[in-house]
Each structure stands twice: as C-alpha cells, then as structure tokens.
Design a protein around this motif. Sequence first.
Motif, PDB file in Angstrom:
ATOM      1  N   ARG A 216      59.712  56.873 -12.246  1.00 17.21           N
ATOM      2  CA  ARG A 216      58.798  55.897 -12.849  1.00 17.21           C
ATOM      3  C   ARG A 216      58.014  56.516 -14.002  1.00 17.21           C
TER       4      ARG A 216
ATOM      5  N   ASP B  52      54.348  53.215 -21.830  1.00 19.55           N
ATOM      6  CA  ASP B  52      53.426  52.467 -20.971  1.00 19.55           C
ATOM      7  C   ASP B  52      52.394  53.430 -20.398  1.00 19.55           C
TER       8      ASP B  52
ATOM      9  N   ALA C 177      49.408  52.804 -19.338  1.00 15.74           N
ATOM     10  CA  ALA C 177      48.711  52.268 -18.162  1.00 15.74           C
ATOM     11  C   ALA C 177      49.468  52.646 -16.889  1.00 15.74           C
ATOM     12  N   ALA C 178      50.800  52.572 -16.941  1.00 17.37           N
ATOM     13  CA  ALA C 178      51.600  52.957 -15.770  1.00 17.37           C
ATOM     14  C   ALA C 178      51.468  54.452 -15.501  1.00 17.37           C
TER      15      ALA C 178
ATOM     16  N   ARG D 221      48.872  56.345 -16.180  1.00 15.48           N
ATOM     17  CA  ARG D 221      47.555  56.585 -15.602  1.00 15.48           C
ATOM     18  C   ARG D 221      47.539  56.209 -14.113  1.00 15.48           C
ATOM     19  N   ALA D 222      48.242  55.132 -13.748  1.00 20.01           N
ATOM     20  CA  ALA D 222      48.224  54.662 -12.360  1.00 20.01           C
ATOM     21  C   ALA D 222      48.944  55.624 -11.417  1.00 20.01           C
ATOM     22  N   MET D 223      49.912  56.373 -11.915  1.00 20.07           N
ATOM     23  CA  MET D 223      50.696  57.226 -11.011  1.00 20.07           C
ATOM     24  C   MET D 223      50.259  58.685 -11.034  1.00 20.07           C
TER      25      MET D 223
ATOM     26  N   HIS E 132      47.075  61.696 -10.917  1.00 20.23           N
ATOM     27  CA  HIS E 132      45.687  61.989 -10.551  1.00 20.23           C
ATOM     28  C   HIS E 132      44.859  62.162 -11.827  1.00 20.23           C
TER      29      HIS E 132
ATOM     30  N   HIS F 285      46.070  54.815  -1.616  1.00 18.44           N
ATOM     31  CA  HIS F 285      45.976  53.726  -2.586  1.00 18.44           C
ATOM     32  C   HIS F 285      47.126  53.692  -3.584  1.00 18.44           C
ATOM     33  N   ALA F 286      47.806  54.822  -3.808  1.00 20.48           N
ATOM     34  CA  ALA F 286      48.821  54.865  -4.868  1.00 20.48           C
ATOM     35  C   ALA F 286      50.157  55.434  -4.409  1.00 20.48           C
TER      36      ALA F 286
ATOM     37  N   GLN G 209      51.480  60.395  -5.651  1.00 20.39           N
ATOM     38  CA  GLN G 209      50.780  60.533  -6.913  1.00 20.39           C
ATOM     39  C   GLN G 209      51.001  61.943  -7.461  1.00 20.39           C
TER      40      GLN G 209
END
Length: 427
Positions: free
Chosen positions: A308, A317, A319-320, A322-324, A326, A407-408, A411
Amino acid sequence: MTNPMRRVPAYHWLAPVVAVLLAACSASAQVRNGLPADAPVTGPARGALVVAGGGSLGTDVMGRFIDLAGGADARIVILPGAGTDDVFPDNWPGYAVFRRAGVREVTVLHTRDRGEADTDDFVDPLRTATGVWIPGGRQWRLVDAYLDTRTMAALHEVLERGGVIGGTSAGASIQSSYMVRGAVAGNTIMMAPGYEDGFAFLRNTAVDQHLLARGREDHMLEVVARHPHLLGIGLDEGTAIVVQGDDAEVVGRGSVAFYNAADRGDLPYYFLGAGDRFDLGARRVTSGRPIPQRVARDRHDVIAAMDRLFAAMRTQDTAAIRAMAHPELRIHVPGGAPDAPTLRTSTLQQFMDLVAGADARLDERAIDPEVRMDGNLASVWTYYDFRRGEAFSHCGYDAFHFARTAHAGWQIIGLAYTTRQEGCRRP
C-alpha cells in the motif's frame, strides 16, 4: 557322483513361464497410462508450469517464467481470452513485462470462436512457442473458447516439447483438472456444473487464487470435501508455484496453501512460503516448514501494508502515506564506502514532500520479501527495484519495521534502505 540321468522335478517346467510372466509384469509396471511408472503423478512429464495467484507479479515470478521460456530468445504466445479485450494494439500493457526483459518475439493469440480455435491455422503460433502466458480475467471465457479444441491440444504439446506455460488468476485456475470459480454468474461460486473442467496441465488438482487478499482461505474446503481425490492449491497474490514434474517450488512475496495434503495432520490446510517445495504426487512438503493459517494471514497483511505504501507513492497519495506511517517515523539511508560510511535521515513529512513533488511516477517493487514476526512486531527485508516513469532508476534493499496497532493495523514505525545502480537485477 551326480547322476546325469537324474529326473528334473515336474514343477521346474514352470520356471521359464514364471520368468516370462515376471518380465511382462515388470514391463507393465514400467508404464502407467502410457507413461513410464516414474512419470509425474500430477505435474507435466516434460516442460514446466508457472501458476500465479494474481495481483502484481514481481520479477521473481515473471523473470522465472521468461527464463524457463528461453530468456530474450523466447518465443512467447499470450493467450488473453480470460479478459474482456478483443483488440491488442502495440501499447497494450500485456506486452510490457516481456519487452522490459528484452524478449524479441511476442505474439497475442486470441479468439472467442471455438470453431476458429479448432483450426490448424489458428494454432500455428503455438507450434513454435517456447512459452505461453495466460493473463487473468474470468476462466469460463477460456473454457468457452478453447476447451477440447486443437488449441488446447497444442498447449499440451508446448509442454511435451519442453516449453513452459504460465498464467495468473484465471490463468492459474484454468491449468488444473478441476476448475473452481467457473460460473458465468459470478466468481463467488466455487463449483459450477458445466464449467468444472480445466485444461488439466495439473492432474487431480483444483487451483484457487487471490487467496488471502480476498479472504478465500476456507473456500477450497467444500471442493475437496465433495471431491476427496483432489489436491487443493490456493495461491495468494504476487505468489506462484513453479512446477516441474511433481516438484512445486513456491516463488513470490506471499504464501501458497495446500489442501488434502498427505502430511496435513490435524490441519485442514497449511501454507508454504518462498523457497519451500512440495511434492504434488506424494502430497507432502519436501523442503521448508508448514505455516499455520494465522501466521500466513499476518504475513500477508504485513506485505499488503508495504504494498500500500508503494501504491500510494505511485499515485502521490500523501494522505494514504500519513495514515499508514507512525508520525515519528524516521527514514534512514546508509551510504558511502565501508571505511567512510554516511547516514542520511529524513522525517515522514520530508518523505511525503518528496513524493508529492515528483515529476514522474515513482514505481517501487519489492522482490523476494522476507518477513519476520513476533507478536505485534514485524520486519520485512526485501530487495527492490525503482523506476521513475518507465525508466529504471536504481535498486537496493529495504528494511521495514511494523507494529500492529489498534487503530491502523500494521503501521510503519521504521524504514531504512540502501540505493545503488550497479549490480541490479533486471527483469
């Protein structure tokens, strides 16, 4: 003194007869269904198969297929009938992997007409092919066009000449004798009357694909319960078995499940990873250690998290990304000579700025990743190659650290990598 006139016991006349019968039995034992007794039970007597589970296939899989076909001198035929395309222009993406590898002779062979598929003119390219590649789609389309035609016979002849047949997704399931997910109505139906016969390059088998990526691990159980003579094989994405005779070697970044194995014990099925080997005839592991389902699932999820990241880099991307990752992630790049080492360090934000500002597609591919896990900690060590747009840029090794979070999921908590342009593997 021996009496030369001694009478031979009457039963001794049987000896020549027994000898003849034993010789006949021995000769009979040397042949099974027209093949020598030591011929493979499941795989092809000659040639090789590359059976892949779909998704993105790295050079560990495609490079192996191309090498078996003859490398740059291979004569490749692509059989794309599982897909929906009917026109294949010069820029069709299916050519790309072969062109990058320097293969000079690549032919697309395609029809939806069984009558045409049953003609000598249509199969002519297969008569000189050293490798045939069957891309993904829906396997029922291949059945409608090619089952029991001259094309199917010519494919078997490719193997008999020592060639290689490979395929991914639908192109994997069609290679088995029992074909799963063949229903025209949808690919969630495992057993579809009228669409259960495959091309039988692998005898007494059923092959499923996209296994862990689509949560299909238990789906094969109903098939082998209904047909207990079958060996079930489930392939995850980016993963394949390379079959020569009855030897199946796992290659790629994921795992392969085996159902109805002779050495399964109390397990309904188990997994093998890259480099492990399985005897398809004896139905047992010959090299490696079976991986339980939970471990295989965790390994898949870690690799999927890494993939990913690469996908987010290709699409810029941030934003993606940052989400995956730490928020305190640091990225380290060791360099320099052994006697003058250097270390460059960047933050997550600096990495995202680099990705966002790229003026060409950043395409990184992991090859032969190795996963190590303990509880909620995982590490991935993998060779990679990197392209900017279509141009090769560099290669090296990635060392990822992951933590499982509430939550993720998995990571990225650490990343280090090397980079070089010399000594890189090329597809």
